[in-house]
Design a protein around this motif. Structure first.
Motif, mmCIF file in Angstrom:
data_model
loop_
_atom_site.group_PDB
_atom_site.id
_atom_site.type_symbol
_atom_site.label_atom_id
_atom_site.label_comp_id
_atom_site.label_asym_id
_atom_site.label_seq_id
_atom_site.Cartn_x
_atom_site.Cartn_y
_atom_site.Cartn_z
ATOM 1 N N THR A 61 0.958 -1.289 -0.010
ATOM 2 C CA THR A 61 0.042 -0.063 0.066
ATOM 3 C C THR A 61 0.768 1.271 -0.047
ATOM 4 O O THR A 61 0.585 2.317 -0.661
ATOM 5 N N GLU A 62 2.006 1.308 0.726
ATOM 6 C CA GLU A 62 2.882 2.233 0.669
ATOM 7 C C GLU A 62 3.679 2.226 -0.525
ATOM 8 O O GLU A 62 4.764 3.105 -0.456
ATOM 9 N N ASP A 63 3.608 1.657 -1.787
ATOM 10 C CA ASP A 63 4.041 1.592 -2.641
ATOM 11 C C ASP A 63 5.764 1.236 -2.627
ATOM 12 O O ASP A 63 6.464 1.930 -3.433
ATOM 13 N N CYS A 64 5.900 0.310 -1.736
ATOM 14 C CA CYS A 64 7.028 -0.221 -1.482
ATOM 15 C C CYS A 64 7.233 -1.778 -1.902
ATOM 16 O O CYS A 64 6.102 -2.573 -2.102
ATOM 17 N N ARG A 65 8.399 -2.261 -1.931
ATOM 18 C CA ARG A 65 8.579 -3.668 -2.334
ATOM 19 C C ARG A 65 9.096 -4.375 -1.008
ATOM 20 O O ARG A 65 9.911 -4.094 -0.284
ATOM 21 N N GLU A 66 8.768 -5.648 -0.733
ATOM 22 C CA GLU A 66 9.033 -6.450 0.664
ATOM 23 C C GLU A 66 10.407 -7.200 0.316
ATOM 24 O O GLU A 66 10.454 -8.012 -0.498
ATOM 25 N N GLY A 67 11.258 -6.718 1.125
ATOM 26 C CA GLY A 67 12.370 -7.621 0.903
ATOM 27 C C GLY A 67 12.505 -8.346 2.171
ATOM 28 O O GLY A 67 11.580 -9.253 2.792
ATOM 29 N N GLU A 68 13.793 -8.497 2.932
ATOM 30 C CA GLU A 68 13.750 -9.487 3.868
ATOM 31 C C GLU A 68 13.604 -8.472 5.309
ATOM 32 O O GLU A 68 14.399 -7.803 5.439
ATOM 33 N N ILE A 69 12.511 -8.937 5.881
ATOM 34 C CA ILE A 69 12.190 -8.204 7.309
ATOM 35 C C ILE A 69 12.302 -9.004 8.554
ATOM 36 O O ILE A 69 11.426 -9.997 8.382
ATOM 37 N N ASN A 70 12.955 -8.935 9.551
ATOM 38 C CA ASN A 70 13.000 -9.721 10.757
ATOM 39 C C ASN A 70 12.480 -8.972 11.902
ATOM 40 O O ASN A 70 12.916 -7.869 12.310
ATOM 41 N N TYR A 71 11.403 -9.747 12.479
ATOM 42 C CA TYR A 71 10.885 -8.928 13.828
ATOM 43 C C TYR A 71 11.436 -9.968 14.908
ATOM 44 O O TYR A 71 11.718 -11.014 14.832
ATOM 45 N N ILE A 72 12.313 -9.284 15.856
ATOM 46 C CA ILE A 72 12.876 -10.182 16.802
ATOM 47 C C ILE A 72 12.452 -9.490 18.277
ATOM 48 O O ILE A 72 12.246 -8.372 18.460
ATOM 49 N N PHE A 73 11.380 -10.412 18.675
ATOM 50 C CA PHE A 73 10.826 -10.174 19.879
ATOM 51 C C PHE A 73 11.799 -10.477 21.197
ATOM 52 O O PHE A 73 12.108 -11.566 21.108
ATOM 53 N N CYS A 74 11.865 -9.382 22.208
ATOM 54 C CA CYS A 74 12.767 -9.656 23.205
ATOM 55 C C CYS A 74 12.311 -9.095 24.576
ATOM 56 O O CYS A 74 11.293 -8.518 24.529
ATOM 57 N N ASP A 75 13.252 -9.020 25.529
ATOM 58 C CA ASP A 75 12.926 -8.168 26.786
ATOM 59 C C ASP A 75 13.617 -6.911 26.833
ATOM 60 O O ASP A 75 14.504 -6.512 25.919
ATOM 61 N N ASP A 76 13.351 -6.161 27.965
ATOM 62 C CA ASP A 76 14.056 -4.959 28.273
ATOM 63 C C ASP A 76 15.535 -4.903 28.096
ATOM 64 O O ASP A 76 16.106 -4.103 27.466
#
Length: 136
Positions: free
Chosen positions: A28-43
């Motif tokens: 929708t933002e007129d961009c292309r998806e590459g490699e995106i990593n979400y890393i869920f962690c603690d404080d």
């Protein structure tokens, strides 16, 4: 490709749904998806990154490293689940809503949105709200 990684005792429910949602935001933002990593962690995990790589000695809910090339988005989005829980409580919103806000916030930065000025913050919040409604 969007991937989800865990450095704390948390697991994102419905990973596929979140992945499709983020992909739609990118398109929708007129961009292309590459490699995106979400890393869920603690404080502690995120504070260590904040100190080592950004020189900040403060807690934060999100740090994103942008490796995008033009409009092809690549990056690592680190999210402290502890901060998200605390912020949800402080802002009196549901944890899921706050988590969605933080997740899309990182992607919107990759799409070129800033949040340093008051005007930029308003634009960013408007975009966050728009996309949160798309998955809720």
């Amino acid at each position: 490709m969007i991937s989800f990684n865990y450095e704390t005792n948390f697991e994102l429910p419905y990973e596929q749904e979140f992945s499709l949602w983020i992909s739609k935001v990118i398109k929708t933002e007129d961009c292309r998806e590459g490699e995106i990593n979400y890393i869920f962690c603690d404080d502690d995990y995120l504070l260590d990154i904040n100190q080592k790589y950004l020189g900040h000695d403060t807690l934060t809910d999100i740090i994103s490293f942008d490796y995008s090339v033009g409009k092809e988005l690549h990056g690592d989005v680190y999210i402290s689940i502890e901060r998200v829980r605390d912020n949800a409580n402080d802002f009196e919103v549901d944890f899921k809503e706050e988590l969605r806000r933080v997740m899309v916030h990182g992607i919107l930065h990759y799409c070129g949105y800033k949040d340093k000025t008051d005007d930029d913050k308003l634009k960013m919040r408007s975009k966050e709200n728009f996309y949160i409604k798309q998955i809720s």
